[in-house]
Design a protein around this motif. Structure first.
Motif, PDB file in Angstrom:
ATOM      1  N   TRP A  92      42.759  35.550  78.347  1.00 14.00           N
ATOM      2  CA  TRP A  92      41.679  35.477  77.360  1.00 14.00           C
ATOM      3  C   TRP A  92      40.314  35.349  78.011  1.00 14.00           C
ATOM      4  CZ3 TRP A  92      42.165  37.741  73.166  1.00 14.00           C
ATOM      5  CH2 TRP A  92      43.428  37.881  72.599  1.00 14.00           C
ATOM      6  N   ILE A  93      40.240  34.775  79.190  1.00 13.94           N
ATOM      7  CA  ILE A  93      38.966  34.777  79.906  1.00 13.94           C
ATOM      8  C   ILE A  93      38.555  36.230  80.165  1.00 13.94           C
ATOM      9  CG2 ILE A  93      37.839  34.222  82.101  1.00 13.94           C
ATOM     10  CD1 ILE A  93      39.601  31.636  82.127  1.00 13.94           C
ATOM     11  N   ALA A  94      39.510  37.045  80.576  1.00 17.97           N
ATOM     12  CA  ALA A  94      39.227  38.454  80.890  1.00 17.97           C
ATOM     13  C   ALA A  94      39.019  39.307  79.640  1.00 17.97           C
ATOM     14  CB  ALA A  94      40.374  39.032  81.721  1.00 17.97           C
ATOM     15  N   ASN A  95      39.556  38.873  78.498  1.00 17.96           N
ATOM     16  CA  ASN A  95      39.489  39.674  77.272  1.00 17.96           C
ATOM     17  C   ASN A  95      38.683  38.984  76.166  1.00 17.96           C
ATOM     18  OD1 ASN A  95      41.387  42.094  77.739  1.00 17.96           O
ATOM     19  ND2 ASN A  95      42.500  40.334  78.550  1.00 17.96           N
ATOM     20  N   TRP A  96      37.774  38.125  76.539  1.00 21.01           N
ATOM     21  CA  TRP A  96      36.967  37.351  75.602  1.00 21.01           C
ATOM     22  C   TRP A  96      36.128  38.263  74.721  1.00 21.01           C
ATOM     23  CZ3 TRP A  96      37.629  32.313  74.886  1.00 21.01           C
ATOM     24  CH2 TRP A  96      36.684  31.598  74.156  1.00 21.01           C
ATOM     25  N   ASP A  97      36.024  37.933  73.450  1.00 16.84           N
ATOM     26  CA  ASP A  97      35.110  38.652  72.559  1.00 16.84           C
ATOM     27  C   ASP A  97      34.461  37.673  71.593  1.00 16.84           C
ATOM     28  OD1 ASP A  97      36.739  38.270  70.247  1.00 16.84           O
ATOM     29  OD2 ASP A  97      37.742  40.180  70.514  1.00 16.84           O
ATOM     30  N   PHE A  98      33.645  38.183  70.715  1.00 17.41           N
ATOM     31  CA  PHE A  98      32.830  37.327  69.851  1.00 17.41           C
ATOM     32  C   PHE A  98      33.637  36.448  68.905  1.00 17.41           C
ATOM     33  CE2 PHE A  98      33.582  40.941  67.163  1.00 17.41           C
ATOM     34  CZ  PHE A  98      33.585  40.443  65.875  1.00 17.41           C
ATOM     35  N   GLU A  99      34.881  36.810  68.603  1.00 19.22           N
ATOM     36  CA  GLU A  99      35.713  36.003  67.704  1.00 19.22           C
ATOM     37  C   GLU A  99      36.410  34.848  68.404  1.00 19.22           C
ATOM     38  OE1 GLU A  99      37.315  38.874  64.231  1.00 19.22           O
ATOM     39  OE2 GLU A  99      38.230  39.202  66.203  1.00 19.22           O
ATOM     40  N   CYS A 100      36.509  34.896  69.701  1.00 20.53           N
ATOM     41  CA  CYS A 100      37.296  33.898  70.434  1.00 20.53           C
ATOM     42  C   CYS A 100      36.855  32.449  70.203  1.00 20.53           C
ATOM     43  CB  CYS A 100      37.319  34.232  71.921  1.00 20.53           C
ATOM     44  SG  CYS A 100      38.364  35.663  72.301  1.00 20.53           S
ATOM     45  N   PRO A 101      35.560  32.137  70.179  1.00 14.88           N
ATOM     46  CA  PRO A 101      35.210  30.731  69.926  1.00 14.88           C
ATOM     47  C   PRO A 101      35.755  30.210  68.593  1.00 14.88           C
ATOM     48  CG  PRO A 101      33.325  31.903  70.799  1.00 14.88           C
ATOM     49  CD  PRO A 101      34.384  32.938  70.491  1.00 14.88           C
ATOM     50  N   THR A 102      35.787  31.071  67.588  1.00 12.15           N
ATOM     51  CA  THR A 102      36.340  30.674  66.296  1.00 12.15           C
ATOM     52  C   THR A 102      37.859  30.532  66.380  1.00 12.15           C
ATOM     53  OG1 THR A 102      34.558  31.814  65.142  1.00 12.15           O
ATOM     54  CG2 THR A 102      36.546  31.345  63.869  1.00 12.15           C
ATOM     55  N   LEU A 103      38.517  31.460  67.049  1.00 11.00           N
ATOM     56  CA  LEU A 103      39.977  31.434  67.160  1.00 11.00           C
ATOM     57  C   LEU A 103      40.478  30.268  67.992  1.00 11.00           C
ATOM     58  CD1 LEU A 103      40.578  35.239  67.796  1.00 11.00           C
ATOM     59  CD2 LEU A 103      40.991  33.979  65.671  1.00 11.00           C
ATOM     60  N   PHE A 104      39.746  29.944  69.056  1.00 11.66           N
ATOM     61  CA  PHE A 104      40.191  28.938  70.000  1.00 11.66           C
ATOM     62  C   PHE A 104      39.604  27.560  69.727  1.00 11.66           C
ATOM     63  CE2 PHE A 104      41.116  32.851  71.982  1.00 11.66           C
ATOM     64  CZ  PHE A 104      42.067  32.645  72.944  1.00 11.66           C
ATOM     65  N   GLY A 105      38.456  27.510  69.097  1.00 10.02           N
ATOM     66  CA  GLY A 105      37.768  26.232  68.929  1.00 10.02           C
ATOM     67  C   GLY A 105      37.138  25.766  70.225  1.00 10.02           C
ATOM     68  N   LEU A 106      36.997  26.684  71.167  1.00  3.53           N
ATOM     69  CA  LEU A 106      36.429  26.402  72.485  1.00  3.53           C
ATOM     70  C   LEU A 106      35.556  27.574  72.900  1.00  3.53           C
ATOM     71  CD1 LEU A 106      39.710  25.286  74.312  1.00  3.53           C
ATOM     72  CD2 LEU A 106      37.895  23.766  73.511  1.00  3.53           C
ATOM     73  N   GLU A 107      34.723  27.335  73.864  1.00  2.00           N
ATOM     74  CA  GLU A 107      33.912  28.396  74.446  1.00  2.00           C
ATOM     75  C   GLU A 107      34.621  28.958  75.678  1.00  2.00           C
ATOM     76  OE1 GLU A 107      31.155  29.646  73.129  1.00  2.00           O
ATOM     77  OE2 GLU A 107      31.212  28.182  71.494  1.00  2.00           O
ATOM     78  N   LYS A 108      34.185  30.120  76.110  1.00  3.05           N
ATOM     79  CA  LYS A 108      34.761  30.737  77.304  1.00  3.05           C
ATOM     80  C   LYS A 108      34.631  29.810  78.512  1.00  3.05           C
ATOM     81  CE  LYS A 108      34.633  34.968  80.045  1.00  3.05           C
ATOM     82  NZ  LYS A 108      33.943  36.269  80.233  1.00  3.05           N
ATOM     83  N   SER A 109      33.527  29.107  78.612  1.00  2.00           N
ATOM     84  CA  SER A 109      33.328  28.187  79.738  1.00  2.00           C
ATOM     85  C   SER A 109      34.379  27.084  79.753  1.00  2.00           C
ATOM     86  CB  SER A 109      31.922  27.584  79.702  1.00  2.00           C
ATOM     87  OG  SER A 109      31.722  26.862  78.504  1.00  2.00           O
ATOM     88  N   ASP A 110      34.857  26.675  78.580  1.00  2.00           N
ATOM     89  CA  ASP A 110      35.936  25.679  78.517  1.00  2.00           C
ATOM     90  C   ASP A 110      37.206  26.229  79.153  1.00  2.00           C
ATOM     91  OD1 ASP A 110      34.677  23.486  77.001  1.00  2.00           O
ATOM     92  OD2 ASP A 110      34.627  24.936  75.352  1.00  2.00           O
ATOM     93  N   LEU A 111      37.574  27.451  78.786  1.00  4.75           N
ATOM     94  CA  LEU A 111      38.770  28.058  79.369  1.00  4.75           C
ATOM     95  C   LEU A 111      38.604  28.248  80.865  1.00  4.75           C
ATOM     96  CD1 LEU A 111      39.381  28.606  76.323  1.00  4.75           C
ATOM     97  CD2 LEU A 111      40.494  30.681  77.095  1.00  4.75           C
ATOM     98  N   GLU A 112      37.426  28.648  81.301  1.00  3.33           N
ATOM     99  CA  GLU A 112      37.173  28.832  82.729  1.00  3.33           C
ATOM    100  C   GLU A 112      37.320  27.524  83.495  1.00  3.33           C
ATOM    101  OE1 GLU A 112      34.110  32.618  82.557  1.00  3.33           O
ATOM    102  OE2 GLU A 112      33.310  30.599  82.278  1.00  3.33           O
ATOM    103  N   GLU A 113      36.810  26.437  82.933  1.00  3.44           N
ATOM    104  CA  GLU A 113      36.927  25.131  83.595  1.00  3.44           C
ATOM    105  C   GLU A 113      38.374  24.655  83.639  1.00  3.44           C
ATOM    106  OE1 GLU A 113      34.135  22.352  81.868  1.00  3.44           O
ATOM    107  OE2 GLU A 113      32.504  23.802  82.078  1.00  3.44           O
TER     108      GLU A 113
END
Length: 105
Positions: free
Chosen positions: A19-40
């Motif tokens: 999901w870090i590699a396939n992140w899109d504009f809906e992901c924060p809503t789907l995950f409840g997190l930001e991309k930076s959270d997944l990266e950390e």
């Protein structure tokens, strides 16, 4: 928290990295997190499960749930090649993660 096998730990990290590699504009809503959270979480894997448990579990759950059941789900063969475990194993792992992070949802 359950003890995960090395195969399960790898599958969970692979799901997050997918999901870090396939992140899109809906992901924060789907995950409840930001991309930076997944990266950390990914950068601190598997220690994140102990050091940042809630965010790590939510990262795992969001990643698996969307990959397996969401609008962006991938087919069973792609799940196996992406995660390194079968679709069935990934589904069981998703259920285990879900049961462990009920308090975080």
């Amino acid at each position: 928290m359950s003890q995960f096998t090395s195969e399960e730990l790898n599958a969970l990290k692979n799901a997050i990295q997918y999901w870090i590699a396939n992140w899109d504009f809906e992901c924060p809503t789907l995950f409840g997190l930001e991309k930076s959270d997944l990266e950390e979480v990914s950068a601190n894997w598997p220690n994140a499960l102990n050091d940042d448990t809630e965010r790590a579990l939510v990262s795992c759950l969001g990643s698996l749930r969307e990959m397996l059941y969401g609008a962006s789900a991938i087919n069973e063969q792609a799940v196996a090649s992406t995660l390194g475990v079968s679709y069935g194993q990934a589904s069981v792992l998703c259920s285990v993660i879900h049961s462990q992070c009920q308090h975080a949802l």
